[in-house]
Write a protein that holds these residues in place. Structure first.
Motif: not given
Ligand SMILES: *Cc1c(COP(=O)(O)O)cnc(C)c1O
Length: 381
Positions: A41, A43, A47, A167, A205-206, A221-224, A365
């Motif tokens: 992720v 976006k 980050y 989510h 998510c993470t 879906r991994v962001g942080i 974040y």
């Molecule tokens: C931002 C986002 C993520 C990532 O979340 P993290 O906690 O940063 O891993 C995953 N899914 C969706 C829909 C998001 O908007």
């Protein structure tokens, strides 16, 4: 992309550790196994880390998918040569659909309006979609009768429903995961109610990826975590309880500036707006050309530390719009032009995103995401 010359001219900049990034991506790959897809992720400019340098570093070896918020971000990835699938996580308005078609993006569908806007586009059948399902966050997501209606309209328009997702509302906010478990149940029930088989359901998510493999479905879906940060203390505590706390995440971001000027402030003199700091000894002050306009939050005034030549130097007085003063009395070698670490580590010393988040009354974040907008980002080993 940025090179070293831009940094010579910048007041502050971000260095990205490509080895940390690859290391973190590898940890998540090991966690989910070979068969599931890994969505990075990216976006909000990854980050704050820099979307393009991040994407280019991990595309080949690590990322099966990228997640962005807007179609414009997806287009920017395509223009940079990224070829893997890209999902737009936000809503795409009518006038952005052209851009999505052109860039070959996947769109999220989260409202009846979104279905209609897409079906009105002459090339709608070229856009695979992922349905966002409401399971408890009440932010984006199809509810009740909207879901079967969307499925049948999209199918009628020849649109491929490639994915369905949801989510979590509070998975990183608590060590009690009852609500998250309920969201999984609702998600599974909604999938079963759909008349079509969705090849890629996804929820994690993470925090979910780390804690619960039953959230992984076909893709995470991994962001942080990709950026080497834990989603929260609660996630760390929960991971410890599950004996998953040995995940060695490595922070990717180092935020730097350079000393603009050193000055001597006699005992009894004040520093900065509001005269909140008064020297109680002959004090050497380093003036840094960074301030709240750069995302160095004013709430860090009088609390944060920076690293000057590897030594902690406290911020004194109030952080200004473009300037910050730090006390370098105990760093005898400090000189104008020296690099200063605002966020990151030098040797054994570190200033973490969590340290700054605590002082600024926010989450890690937000600290990284708002760091140095518009300043250069550079990859380092
Ligand atoms: C931002 C986002 C993520 C990532 O979340 P993290 O906690 O940063 O891993 C995953 N899914 C969706 C829909 C998001 O908007």
């Amino acid at each position: 992309m940025t090179d070293h010359r831009d940094i010579e001219q910048a007041n502050n900049w971000i260095e990205l550790s490509s080895s940390a990034l690859l290391h973190n991506a590898t940890l998540f790959r090991r966690l989910i196994g070979r068969d599931l897809a890994f969505m990075a992720v990216v976006k909000a400019n990854a980050y704050g880390h820099g979307m393009l340098p991040v994407a280019k570093t991990i595309e080949e070896s690590c990322a099966d998918w990228f997640g962005v918020f807007t179609a414009a971000e997806g287009l920017a990835l395509r223009e940079a040569g990224i070829t893997v699938p890209i999902l737009v996580l936000g809503a795409t308005s009518r006038d952005q659909i052209d851009c999505a078609v052109e860039a070959g993006l996947r769109l999220s569908i989260m409202s009846t309006r979104g279905v209609k806007d897409l079906l009105d586009h002459p090339s709608c059948a070229r856009v695979p979609v992922h349905l966002k399902l409401e399971t408890g966050t009440n932010r984006q997501g199809l509810v009740g009768a909207q879901l079967p209606q969307a499925v049948s309209l999209l199918a009628g328009g020849g649109v491929t429903i490639e994915g369905a997702y949801t989510h979590f509302a509070d998975i990183e906010d608590t060590t009690d995961h009852i609500f998250a478990a309920g969201q999984i149940d609702r998600f599974t029930a909604l999938l079963e109610q759909m008349d079509v088989t969705v090849p890629i359901p996804h929820t994690a998510c993470t925090a979910a990826t780390i804690l619960f493999s039953d959230t992984h479905f076909q893709m995470v879906r991994v962001g942080i975590g990709l950026f080497g940060l834990w989603p929260s203390r609660e996630t760390q505590v929960s991971a410890a309880a599950l004996e998953r706390n040995d995940l060695d995440l490595r922070p990717v971001m180092t935020w730097k500036t350079r000393i603009a000027q050193i000055k001597d402030v006699p005992t009894g003199e004040y520093v900065g707006y509001g005269r909140t700091f008064r020297a109680t000894r002959p004090t050497r002050i380093a003036v840094l050309p960074v301030g709240y306009a750069d995302g160095y939050d004013r709430k860090l005034s009088g609390g944060a530390h920076t690293l000057v030549r590897g030594t902690r130097a406290p911020v004194v007085g109030r952080i200004c719009m473009n300037l910050t003063m730090v006390d370098v009395t105990d760093v005898a070698q400090a000189r104008a032009g020296d690099e200063v670490v605002l966020l990151g580590s030098v040797g054994d010393e570190s200033v973490s995103a969590e340290d700054l988040a605590r002082l600024a009354d926010t989450i890690n974040y937000e600290i990284v995401t708002r760091a140095a907008p518009g300043s250069p980002r550079i990859l380092v080993p």
